[in-house]
Design a protein around this motif. Sequence first.
Motif, PDB file in Angstrom:
ATOM      1  N   LEU B  43      51.381  25.625  62.473  1.00 32.95           N
ATOM      2  CA  LEU B  43      51.538  26.934  61.834  1.00 32.95           C
ATOM      3  C   LEU B  43      52.429  26.803  60.588  1.00 32.95           C
ATOM      4  CD1 LEU B  43      50.869  29.952  61.929  1.00 32.95           C
ATOM      5  CD2 LEU B  43      52.904  30.309  63.327  1.00 32.95           C
TER       6      LEU B  43
ATOM      7  N   TRP C 132      46.719  32.720  61.468  1.00 28.83           N
ATOM      8  CA  TRP C 132      46.781  31.254  61.400  1.00 28.83           C
ATOM      9  C   TRP C 132      47.294  30.634  62.698  1.00 28.83           C
ATOM     10  CZ3 TRP C 132      49.615  31.528  56.019  1.00 28.83           C
ATOM     11  CH2 TRP C 132      48.657  31.803  55.022  1.00 28.83           C
ATOM     12  N   ASP C 141      47.953  35.000  57.717  1.00 26.14           N
ATOM     13  CA  ASP C 141      48.529  34.986  59.053  1.00 26.14           C
ATOM     14  C   ASP C 141      48.692  36.434  59.503  1.00 26.14           C
ATOM     15  OD1 ASP C 141      49.521  33.886  61.396  1.00 26.14           O
ATOM     16  OD2 ASP C 141      51.580  34.203  60.757  1.00 26.14           O
TER      17      ASP C 141
END
Lengths: 78, 393, 364
Positions: B43, C132, C141
């Motif tokens: 991430l 994400w 995201d």
Amino acid sequence: MNDINEQQVAEAMYAMVKEYHGKKNLKAMDLTKAMIEKFGEACTKDLCKAAIRQLMDSERCTYSYVGGSYIVLPPEKK
Amino acid sequence: MADKKRSTPKLDELEKGPWPSFVKEMKQAAEKSATAADALGILERSYNDKIGHWKHGGIVGVKGYGGGVIGRYNDIPQDFPDVAEFHTVRVNQPAGWFYTSDALRKLCDIWERHGSGLTNMHGSTGDIVFLGTKTPELEPIFSELTEAGFDLGGSGSDMRTPSCCCGMARCEWACYDTMGLTYDLTMHYQDELHRPAFPYKFKIKAAGCPNDCVASVARADLSIIGTWRDNIQMNKDAVAACATGGKVDIGKDVVAKCPSKCMDWDGKNLSIDNGNCVRCMHCINVMPKALAPGKDRGATILVGSKAPIIEGALLSAVMVPFLKLEAPYSDLKELIGAMWELWGEHGKNRERIGEFIQRVGLGNFLEQIGLEPVPEMVTQPRTNPYIFYDVKK
Amino acid sequence: MATETVKRKTDIGPPHYEKFLPPIIKKNYGKWKHHEIVKPGVLMHVAESGDKLFSVRAATPRLASTKTLRLFADLADKFSGGHLRYTSRNNVEFLVTDEKQIEPLIARLKTEGYPVGGTGPSITNIVHTQGWVHCHSAASDASGVVKSVMDELFPHFEKMDLPAKLRIAFACCLNMCGAVHCSDISILGLHRRPPKVNHAALPKMCEIPTTVASCPTGAIRPKTVDGKQTVEIIEEQCMYCANCFTVCPAITLADAENDGCSIWVGGKVSNARHEPMFSKLAIPFLPNNPPRWPEVVAAVKNIVEVYAKNARKYERMGEWIERIGWPRFFRLADIPFTKFHIDDFKHAGEYYRRSAHIKHMPEA
């Protein structure tokens, strides 16, 4: 009316999945429609459902997902 | 597994601030799980690259089921091997999302043994979501879940996990037993939930009243919205208390906001022209002690909402203006069966039922499923004069 | 494959909810009389029997660790007889019967970082997608944007100081896995460049007819590259919907510089007063700027503030805008109106103004 059983439908479905393998992905309804076409009225949707379940539970076929759920041959086992 | 800890300066920023931090959650999970540690690492990579690093699923699931597991792989497995496979498991939530502490702990035990320890409580459709595991863990997860009394939810071209508001469990406005109905439908349609046989997904959401706390009108192919046919119940003493209580200005806050202008307030008496009331809930929401839905309760059944992919977003449309909903819900099941039969046979791949109805026309759809058209189904009759008359009849 | 020692169970469905209901709910099921919001984040439901149930609502991040679930379980044991539930917007609610436990529970939740609020005319938790963190088609995201926006709007979670409730949703692509299309404010991730085709991979991974048929604008057609059947994309016909990507993984859309977020306003799902309605486009594009997405945060905050200042009591965002009109909304919020705001797909024409009903404004 000729009697057909789950096993016959399952075998015919399996043959169809094998035939189309790598050419076209088949959905449960594609198989069902083809079976009704092949065996006629005696082949009910419930019978087709049972046949699909048998193919899955025995792991001769498996579900795949590519923007929709399809019935396919399992990936080659190593 | 402490060596798996990676530097995450960008994500660390999101540990600050008053709102609960998902980064804190991921770090907690990463203390125990290499999978969660790599999830955090990948991430952070996305936060640097500004693109996602996940790929499509393909064939992954538990034996016999075609739904419940979402396969996920990453596109840089050499850098993040512990999330090379990062599948999601959807677990069918209990209706109304009620839990005991023991049930929660049992779910945690299973998930810590076999996955990343990361969850969503809950996913958009309503499932408990276990986020991040590997293919060999799927069967053990499934067997331990079923042992604990849980089963998987839906995914792919199947009936998705039905969900509902808490209804009669806690709300005086529930016009039918949302949790009872949701449990009943979920059990009745186990095969449709686990073995995808539809053109595309089919979602069911049950809301107890027109406030629609589960957003059924926007998020479900079948939206079941509680309502009533008789008069709004009124407690005159409570109305008077409202009028003098100082919190509510009945004229301004209630009567003037009524969308159908069916209320009147002369400073002492509140009158309602119930025949013109559209059951919107506003007056009841504002004066919950004074007003309540009527006693002849049931639901409006609407069909076809969906997000944009692919013909544009839709809200559900009225199929049955009022239906009594009492176990075993035979009328509703008959309707569902008729719709599935038609859409299942004639719907195109990835065509939601709302799009199917638009394509074939609501009139034709009704005829095929054996429902009579009624004016409640439209906001107005057609203005277009090109009518497909049935020339064969 | 391991041999099965116990019979494999399937199709057992979820546990029956009754197992998880607290005694007060079992006793008063279907017999509730009225409820009120005692204070922000605390609901009191009163049954016909006179029993009172207090629900203490705390925010949770949708992405939660099992450690946090265990914490909630422990708190439930200590304060609410082991009983809790989740809301449709990812909040947790502790079901308290002993009124004396409310304040200690709130204090404890706050110390642990899970603040109490989100009731009545407030901003509650933002429902969102995976972004994400887990999604293959995300254009932004989700968790990071949501965290950043809620950090900024936090006072509106703890206080009930808005004209009406304000529902925000986030979806990381046009698939809209959250109900963002009917929210007061929607933040929607989007792609803005046509997909790229991996001609080497496509013939092995995708069915050509399915891929061609997947395009709603007919922008995909079969093509032969190096003797192999693949597809090409007519770029000017592409609207970046990603449907082709969903059916064919060899087509990719992610583009670091051109992906970002759009802002939509004025949707609702409740039937109260106005009928349910879709959210409408306010801002066509804002860049992805992790980790804090300052442009998105500022845009959302601005819209919330303009709404809070101008709307009447009980007016949801969409009802307020409908009353004042879209021209005034764009002017009040200081948002430029562009050609991108005018629909040119399925609903083109439906929203052209076909009258002289215009709320003219004096020259600015």
